[in-house]
Design a protein around this motif. Structure first.
Motif, PDB file in Angstrom:
ATOM      1  N   GLY A 278       0.828  -1.157   0.032  1.00  0.00           N
ATOM      2  CA  GLY A 278      -0.144   0.034  -0.005  1.00  0.00           C
ATOM      3  C   GLY A 278       0.825   1.359   0.027  1.00  0.00           C
ATOM      4  N   SER A 279       0.358   2.258  -0.805  1.00  0.00           N
ATOM      5  CA  SER A 279       1.285   3.413  -0.819  1.00  0.00           C
ATOM      6  C   SER A 279       0.499   4.687  -0.227  1.00  0.00           C
ATOM      7  CB  SER A 279       1.313   3.965  -2.381  1.00  0.00           C
ATOM      8  OG  SER A 279       1.836   5.273  -2.556  1.00  0.00           O
ATOM      9  N   VAL A 280       1.188   5.060   1.088  1.00  0.00           N
ATOM     10  CA  VAL A 280       0.358   5.924   1.963  1.00  0.00           C
ATOM     11  C   VAL A 280       0.495   7.231   1.180  1.00  0.00           C
ATOM     12  CG1 VAL A 280       0.311   6.951   4.319  1.00  0.00           C
ATOM     13  CG2 VAL A 280       1.031   4.444   3.808  1.00  0.00           C
ATOM     14  N   LEU A 281      -0.625   7.934   1.022  1.00  0.00           N
ATOM     15  CA  LEU A 281      -0.616   9.338   0.399  1.00  0.00           C
ATOM     16  C   LEU A 281      -0.577  10.245   1.405  1.00  0.00           C
ATOM     17  CD1 LEU A 281      -1.012  11.323  -1.970  1.00  0.00           C
ATOM     18  CD2 LEU A 281      -3.449  11.222  -1.607  1.00  0.00           C
ATOM     19  N   GLN A 282      -1.246  10.264   2.710  1.00  0.00           N
ATOM     20  CA  GLN A 282      -1.112  11.272   3.595  1.00  0.00           C
ATOM     21  C   GLN A 282      -1.505  10.548   5.131  1.00  0.00           C
ATOM     22  OE1 GLN A 282      -0.490  15.044   2.513  1.00  0.00           O
ATOM     23  NE2 GLN A 282       0.418  14.325   4.192  1.00  0.00           N
ATOM     24  N   ILE A 283      -0.904  11.098   6.084  1.00  0.00           N
ATOM     25  CA  ILE A 283      -1.494  10.638   7.612  1.00  0.00           C
ATOM     26  C   ILE A 283      -1.467  12.256   8.242  1.00  0.00           C
ATOM     27  CG2 ILE A 283      -0.774   9.728   9.641  1.00  0.00           C
ATOM     28  CD1 ILE A 283       1.072   7.596   8.010  1.00  0.00           C
ATOM     29  N   VAL A 284      -2.314  12.359   8.953  1.00  0.00           N
ATOM     30  CA  VAL A 284      -2.494  13.613   9.633  1.00  0.00           C
ATOM     31  C   VAL A 284      -3.018  13.191  10.991  1.00  0.00           C
ATOM     32  CG1 VAL A 284      -2.970  15.213   7.899  1.00  0.00           C
ATOM     33  CG2 VAL A 284      -4.720  14.074   8.568  1.00  0.00           C
ATOM     34  N   ALA A 285      -2.446  13.934  11.926  1.00  0.00           N
ATOM     35  CA  ALA A 285      -2.504  13.417  13.530  1.00  0.00           C
ATOM     36  C   ALA A 285      -2.983  14.735  14.428  1.00  0.00           C
ATOM     37  CB  ALA A 285      -1.880  12.477  14.016  1.00  0.00           C
ATOM     38  N   ALA A 286      -3.482  14.740  15.333  1.00  0.00           N
ATOM     39  CA  ALA A 286      -3.628  15.744  16.344  1.00  0.00           C
ATOM     40  C   ALA A 286      -2.431  15.442  17.100  1.00  0.00           C
ATOM     41  CB  ALA A 286      -4.860  15.405  17.254  1.00  0.00           C
ATOM     42  N   PRO A 287      -1.678  16.577  17.947  1.00  0.00           N
ATOM     43  CA  PRO A 287      -0.540  16.560  18.647  1.00  0.00           C
ATOM     44  C   PRO A 287      -0.720  15.470  19.656  1.00  0.00           C
ATOM     45  CG  PRO A 287      -1.233  18.914  18.239  1.00  0.00           C
ATOM     46  CD  PRO A 287      -2.186  18.143  17.638  1.00  0.00           C
ATOM     47  N   GLY A 288       0.294  14.641  19.710  1.00  0.00           N
ATOM     48  CA  GLY A 288       0.433  13.396  20.655  1.00  0.00           C
ATOM     49  C   GLY A 288      -0.595  11.989  20.481  1.00  0.00           C
ATOM     50  N   GLN A 289      -0.799  12.166  19.281  1.00  0.00           N
ATOM     51  CA  GLN A 289      -1.659  11.112  18.717  1.00  0.00           C
ATOM     52  C   GLN A 289      -1.334  10.338  17.514  1.00  0.00           C
ATOM     53  OE1 GLN A 289      -4.667  10.187  20.555  1.00  0.00           O
ATOM     54  NE2 GLN A 289      -4.066  12.002  21.922  1.00  0.00           N
ATOM     55  N   ALA A 290      -0.058  10.582  17.171  1.00  0.00           N
ATOM     56  CA  ALA A 290       0.402   9.971  15.814  1.00  0.00           C
ATOM     57  C   ALA A 290       0.651   8.458  15.851  1.00  0.00           C
ATOM     58  CB  ALA A 290       1.779  10.592  15.316  1.00  0.00           C
ATOM     59  N   GLY A 291       1.104   8.105  17.194  1.00  0.00           N
ATOM     60  CA  GLY A 291       1.097   6.773  17.375  1.00  0.00           C
ATOM     61  C   GLY A 291      -0.201   5.760  17.294  1.00  0.00           C
ATOM     62  N   HIS A 292      -1.327   6.430  17.718  1.00  0.00           N
ATOM     63  CA  HIS A 292      -2.468   5.593  17.438  1.00  0.00           C
ATOM     64  C   HIS A 292      -3.127   5.505  16.392  1.00  0.00           C
ATOM     65  CE1 HIS A 292      -2.727   5.541  21.933  1.00  0.00           C
ATOM     66  NE2 HIS A 292      -2.769   7.020  21.970  1.00  0.00           N
ATOM     67  N   VAL A 293      -2.928   6.716  15.357  1.00  0.00           N
ATOM     68  CA  VAL A 293      -3.252   6.739  13.990  1.00  0.00           C
ATOM     69  C   VAL A 293      -2.455   5.965  13.238  1.00  0.00           C
ATOM     70  CG1 VAL A 293      -3.497   8.396  11.995  1.00  0.00           C
ATOM     71  CG2 VAL A 293      -4.039   9.209  14.358  1.00  0.00           C
ATOM     72  N   ILE A 294      -1.066   5.841  13.458  1.00  0.00           N
ATOM     73  CA  ILE A 294      -0.037   4.767  12.644  1.00  0.00           C
ATOM     74  C   ILE A 294      -0.511   3.450  12.941  1.00  0.00           C
ATOM     75  CG2 ILE A 294       1.983   4.041  12.483  1.00  0.00           C
ATOM     76  CD1 ILE A 294       3.116   6.679  13.170  1.00  0.00           C
TER      77      ILE A 294
END
Length: 371
Positions: A278-294
């Motif tokens: 899978g080719s990831v186009l974009q990830i956006v996350a609120a401050p401090g939440q990047a780990g959960h989003v990933i």
């Protein structure tokens, strides 16, 4: 005498032929679809004009011998509106006769009226031209990240880009991958694969959304950046429609991520083809939440049967990726140039939102199909 000038409609066939030869590594003539797309992207798209133009280089015989593709990107810096210019394709031929054609093109582009210039696909040659022109290579924006989910499928996905027949082994790969993943304990971190239980992190919820809903999330989820696109002026409808037209990469999936209490903490968009990478186009996350989003992204890709994921690093995601068995490679550099010292400082201090949708990865010239 050679010169650099603005791209005109009559130049498009020559530019398409050059693109076919130099970047697609295929013999001309280029397919009509490629010629039409270059015309549409660089002359007719909503972000063309306004003083920011693509340029061509003419040799002494009046023949088009170089090209730099450019589109404008409205941005804001601490609330101040400004205009950025994104440099896509930079190419020149007849290098033995005129080795400075590429440098002339880049200089003419950097001398334009934009407040900030950047590219996220600069190869080694292009990156050297940028730095010699007082540009800056941004190390923290110039890495690709890779996460293996199904190891055999991942290996076949890599091999199939060069050897098409490798895809016939997909059914066998699926069987071996399932056995491999079942032998990994629940929640175990491994470089080789993701356990069938997934990342083991259930601190957030994922919901698939459409492109319009995804576009609405970009502004609130990037508000922490001093320098970022002016999303209301970016014509995201045009950009995302273009991004969705890459059938060889699979369907472009948009997802929102929320906390257990329903607070929106992030979103992601990636191309999903079962068994592929899978080719990831974009990830956006609120401050401090990047780990959960990933974690949610990786689990979602695993549920859809992907062999792995690959995307472009954002500095704000880098710390969260460490310790999650994510590998990093360098394939191209993100480079910037500005006469405004404050804008440059924002980019070197990781306070800029660049790459992906805020760049050129959405463009069909990058891994799009032209037949």
């Amino acid at each position: 005498m050679s010169r650099v000038r603005t791209l005109e409609a009559d130049d498009v066939p020559a530019v398409a032929a050059m693109f076919q030869r130099l970047l697609r590594k295929k013999a001309p003539p280029p397919p009509t679809s490629l010629t039409d797309y270059i015309r549409r992207l660089y002359l007719e798209a909503p972000f063309c004009g306004g003083g920011v133009h693509s340029l061509v280089h003419e040799n002494g015989e009046g023949k088009v011998s170089g090209f730099i593709g450019v589109h404008a990107l409205p941005m804001t810096f601490n609330g101040r509106k400004l205009r950025a210019a994104v440099c896509g394709s930079l190419m020149s031929e007849d290098r033995e006769r005129d080795p400075l054609a590429g440098a002339r093109l880049l200089k003419a582009f950097l001398d334009g009226p934009q407040d900030l210039s950047f590219s996220e696909t600069a190869n080694e040659t292009s990156a050297r031209l940028w730095t010699r022109s007082r540009g800056t290579a941004l190390t923290q924006y110039s890495l690709d990240w890779v996460r293996v989910i199904r190891p055999v499928s991942f290996a076949l996905g890599v091999a199939s880009r060069r050897i098409r027949i490798a895809k016939v082994f997909d059914p066998l790969a699926s069987v071996v991958d399932n056995i491999w993943r079942r032998h990994l304990g629940p929640g175990r971190l491994s470089w080789s694969a993701l356990p069938t239980s997934g990342t083991g992190q259930k601190a957030a919820n994922v919901r698939e959304i459409d492109s319009i809903q995804f576009a609405d999330l970009l502004d609130p989820l990037t508000s922490q950046y001093a320098l970022r696109p002016d999303w209301k002026e970016c014509r995201l409808d045009w950009i995302l429609a273009d991004a969705m037209d890459k059938p060889d990469l699979g369907d472009l999936v948009f997802c929102a991520v929320s906390s257990p209490t329903g607070v929106r903490i992030g979103a992601f968009a990636y191309y999903a083809k079962p068994g592929g990478i899978g080719s990831v186009l974009q990830i956006v996350a609120a401050p401090g939440q990047a780990g959960h989003v990933i974690d949610c992204l990786v689990d979602d890709a695993a549920a859809r049967g992907l062999g792995g994921l690959r995307g472009r690093v954002q500095p704000a995601l880098l710390e969260a990726m460490l310790g999650r068995r994510i590998a990093f490679v360098h394939a191209a550099s993100t480079v910037v140039h500005s006469r405004d010292a404050d804008l440059l400082l924002a980019t070197t201090d990781s306070q800029a939102f660049l790459n992906g949708i805020a760049g050129e990865q959405w463009c069909r010239l990058i891994r799009g199909r032209f037949t």
